[in-house]
Design a protein around this motif. Structure first.
Motif, PDB file in Angstrom:
ATOM      1  N   ALA A 119       2.243  -3.437  -6.445  1.00  0.00           N
ATOM      2  CA  ALA A 119       1.214  -4.296  -7.047  1.00  0.00           C
ATOM      3  C   ALA A 119       0.108  -3.457  -7.676  1.00  0.00           C
ATOM      4  N   LYS A 120      -0.252  -2.344  -7.053  1.00  0.00           N
ATOM      5  CA  LYS A 120      -1.258  -1.457  -7.636  1.00  0.00           C
ATOM      6  C   LYS A 120      -0.767  -0.881  -8.968  1.00  0.00           C
ATOM      7  N   ALA A 121       0.490  -0.515  -9.023  1.00  0.00           N
ATOM      8  CA  ALA A 121       1.063   0.033 -10.257  1.00  0.00           C
ATOM      9  C   ALA A 121       1.050  -1.015 -11.361  1.00  0.00           C
ATOM     10  N   ALA A 143      -0.903  -3.692 -11.552  1.00  0.00           N
ATOM     11  CA  ALA A 143      -2.296  -3.984 -11.901  1.00  0.00           C
ATOM     12  C   ALA A 143      -2.877  -2.923 -12.839  1.00  0.00           C
ATOM     13  N   ALA A 144      -2.451  -1.680 -12.678  1.00  0.00           N
ATOM     14  CA  ALA A 144      -2.950  -0.601 -13.535  1.00  0.00           C
ATOM     15  C   ALA A 144      -2.589  -0.821 -15.001  1.00  0.00           C
ATOM     16  N   ALA A 150       0.033   3.767 -14.026  1.00  0.00           N
ATOM     17  CA  ALA A 150       0.782   3.054 -12.991  1.00  0.00           C
ATOM     18  C   ALA A 150       1.266   4.025 -11.916  1.00  0.00           C
ATOM     19  N   SER A 179       2.649  -3.793  -1.721  1.00  0.00           N
ATOM     20  CA  SER A 179       1.233  -3.583  -2.027  1.00  0.00           C
ATOM     21  C   SER A 179       1.035  -2.406  -2.981  1.00  0.00           C
ATOM     22  N   GLU A 180       1.848  -1.361  -2.843  1.00  0.00           N
ATOM     23  CA  GLU A 180       1.734  -0.209  -3.737  1.00  0.00           C
ATOM     24  C   GLU A 180       2.288  -0.524  -5.125  1.00  0.00           C
ATOM     25  N   ALA A 184      -1.624   5.132  -9.728  1.00  0.00           N
ATOM     26  CA  ALA A 184      -2.205   4.063  -8.917  1.00  0.00           C
ATOM     27  C   ALA A 184      -1.546   3.936  -7.546  1.00  0.00           C
ATOM     28  N   VAL A 185      -0.346   4.474  -7.411  1.00  0.00           N
ATOM     29  CA  VAL A 185       0.399   4.340  -6.158  1.00  0.00           C
ATOM     30  C   VAL A 185       0.011   5.451  -5.193  1.00  0.00           C
ATOM     31  N   ASP A 186      -0.342   5.045  -3.966  1.00  0.00           N
ATOM     32  CA  ASP A 186      -0.683   6.001  -2.920  1.00  0.00           C
ATOM     33  C   ASP A 186       0.576   6.400  -2.162  1.00  0.00           C
TER      34      ASP A 186
END
Length: 104
Positions: free
Chosen positions: A22-24, A26-27, A59, A19-20, A62-64
């Motif tokens: 994927a955030k990278a 998507a950024a 990217a 999920s993290e 974007a990662v938590d």
């Protein structure tokens, strides 16, 4: 000029990173770059190093997580234009076949 890079962004965790990651990925959509995600990272192409750095930074951000590991390897060929696909095609010409092997 085309700048090609390999980017890997991941939280340092024992749990799933999907999920993290994927955030990278998507950024990257907010930038004028093309990319291809693989199991180990993402190949990015941009027209300038500035655009590539901006996309990679987004990217990363974007990662938590308490700790995020980012690897960025850049190929900035300044003597001529070259796309990532051309680099693969050169290897395939030398191999005499597609540079892919599926394991069953």
């Amino acid at each position: 000029m085309t700048v090609i890079a390999f980017l890997s962004v991941a939280p340092v965790t024992e749990d799933s990173m999907a999920s993290e990651v994927a955030k990278a990925v998507a950024a990257l959509d907010d930038f004028d770059v093309s990319y291809e995600t693989t199991p180990m990272g993402t190949t990015i192409e941009a027209d300038s190093a500035d655009e590539l750095f901006a996309a990679a930074h987004a990217a990363h951000e974007a990662v938590d997580g308490d700790r995020v590991s980012t690897f960025l390897k850049i190929d900035d060929k300044r003597t001529r234009e070259q796309r990532a696909r051309e680099k693969v095609e050169s290897v395939e010409r030398e191999l005499g076949r597609e540079a892919k092997r599926d394991r069953d």
